[in-house]
Enzyme design. Sequence first.
Site, PDB file in Angstrom:
ATOM      1  N   GLU A   1      12.897  43.774 -27.123  1.00  0.00           N
ATOM      2  CA  GLU A   1      11.766  42.995 -27.281  1.00  0.00           C
ATOM      3  C   GLU A   1      13.144  42.004 -27.975  1.00  0.00           C
ATOM      4  OE1 GLU A   1       9.655  41.376 -25.425  1.00  0.00           O
ATOM      5  OE2 GLU A   1       8.759  42.875 -24.962  1.00  0.00           O
TER       6      GLU A   1
ATOM      7  N   CYS B   1       3.438  38.174  -8.593  1.00  0.00           N
ATOM      8  CA  CYS B   1       2.717  36.898  -8.490  1.00  0.00           C
ATOM      9  C   CYS B   1       4.763  36.265  -9.451  1.00  0.00           C
ATOM     10  CB  CYS B   1       2.193  36.919  -9.896  1.00  0.00           C
ATOM     11  SG  CYS B   1       1.908  35.820  -9.650  1.00  0.00           S
TER      12      CYS B   1
ATOM     13  N   CYS C   1       0.039  37.956  -2.818  1.00  0.00           N
ATOM     14  CA  CYS C   1      -1.522  38.032  -3.501  1.00  0.00           C
ATOM     15  C   CYS C   1      -1.552  39.315  -2.228  1.00  0.00           C
ATOM     16  CB  CYS C   1      -2.022  36.475  -3.018  1.00  0.00           C
ATOM     17  SG  CYS C   1      -0.970  35.359  -4.297  1.00  0.00           S
TER      18      CYS C   1
ATOM     19  N   CYS D   1      -1.979  42.381  -4.419  1.00  0.00           N
ATOM     20  CA  CYS D   1      -2.452  41.300  -6.167  1.00  0.00           C
ATOM     21  C   CYS D   1      -3.814  42.072  -6.595  1.00  0.00           C
ATOM     22  CB  CYS D   1      -2.448  40.382  -6.331  1.00  0.00           C
ATOM     23  SG  CYS D   1      -2.611  39.836  -7.741  1.00  0.00           S
TER      24      CYS D   1
ATOM     25  N   CYS E   1      -8.787  35.115  -8.450  1.00  0.00           N
ATOM     26  CA  CYS E   1      -7.490  33.976  -8.539  1.00  0.00           C
ATOM     27  C   CYS E   1      -8.186  32.754  -8.025  1.00  0.00           C
ATOM     28  CB  CYS E   1      -6.315  34.941  -7.980  1.00  0.00           C
ATOM     29  SG  CYS E   1      -4.898  33.084  -8.308  1.00  0.00           S
TER      30      CYS E   1
HETATM   31 FE1  SF4 Z   1      -0.599  35.164  -8.471  1.00  0.00          FE
HETATM   32 FE2  SF4 Z   1      -3.299  35.101  -7.958  1.00  0.00          FE
HETATM   33 FE3  SF4 Z   1      -1.416  35.847  -5.719  1.00  0.00          FE
HETATM   34 FE4  SF4 Z   1      -2.303  37.242  -7.774  1.00  0.00          FE
HETATM   35  S1  SF4 Z   1      -3.536  36.303  -6.314  1.00  0.00           S
HETATM   36  S2  SF4 Z   1      -0.525  37.321  -6.935  1.00  0.00           S
HETATM   37  S3  SF4 Z   1      -2.120  35.069  -9.732  1.00  0.00           S
HETATM   38  S4  SF4 Z   1      -1.368  34.064  -7.577  1.00  0.00           S
END
Ligand code: SF4
Length: 350
Positions: free
Chosen positions: A46, A199, A205, A208, A214
């Site tokens: 870290e 992201c 997306c 995701c 989102c």
């Molecule tokens: Fe990012 Fe939202 Fe797309 Fe997921 S859905 S990758 S959180 S912008």
Amino acid sequence: MCEHAEKTESILAWYDAQAREMPWRVPPEKSKMGVLPNPYHIWLSEVMLQQTTVAAVRKYFLRFTSRWPDIHALARAQDDEVMAAWAGLGYYARARNLLKSARIISGELHGNFPKSEKSLLELPGIGPYTAAAISAIAFGEKATVVDANVERVMTRMYNILEPLPDCKPKIYEHATALTPPDRAGDYAQAVMDLGATVCTQTPQCEYCPWAQDCMAFVRGTAVMLPVKRLKPKKPTRYGIAYFVRNSRGEILLETRPDTGLLGGMLCLPCSDWHEDTPTPAPPLAANWREAETIKHTFTHFHLYLHIYTAEIQDAAPFRGEFRKVVEGSLPTVMRKAYQSGISTLGSFKG
Ligand code: SF4
């Protein structure tokens, strides 16, 4: 199940399948069984990761842990060995603080790492982000970890249109509400991995786990977020670096003062670095020749460094000492200056 718990569960399931492998991590199949990583590894990684990418940190981490396998070994190391091993990673105050912290943990704390954010914050060089990351990842404490990846994900999840850094408190509030009491470390790493791999600036997306929840995805604003306040233009400074070689092929180097830029690092002797024409400050009398000018960019300014070279038989310098150079022990800007000196004078023939 509450809305936050559902989100946490879906991102942890994604992390179980997609977690990035890193040499300091415990993989999710083990962490799910309650196996925690070595706190020395998490602390070291870290600190190295502050302002530095995972790809750059990996080889330094492996080198450090093979040379100094635990906190006591690092605490016993000589300052100049650690500074040389850190060379090239930048932000050299981190290495000096790393050693100070290692000596506190090994000595006063008998090798026991502090677990809470509050006690971690008392160690030199540990800020709020690093304290939260160590507390969550190494000890499973419910700490809110917010780095640039998490900021990007949160501004999109909640469609936060206010610019950074003004919206940081809002981001922290959302991130805290989502952090689960169990697997807090995996959760933190999951959101950071999501920000680093899915992201991203151009979000993917369709991969995701949070797409359904989102707000930016639904509203089509994702690529515009986060909004960032315009930064002032970086200033440019100018300086001179002196590359001088003696009849034994040694180069004149000096250790910079402990505080300030490149503090504690071995460097070619330099003039001061100003926004005006630099004032020459040669470290010895010699037949100096101007070679090329190199450019290097630090976080807060651009630097144009004029390289002056000379070859001498023997002479006592006003400052610094002649040494055989191990190029890897110089900070990046000085490697560039050193390379420029070598290409001007040619390799040492003996
Ligand atoms: Fe990012 Fe939202 Fe797309 Fe997921 S859905 S990758 S959180 S912008």
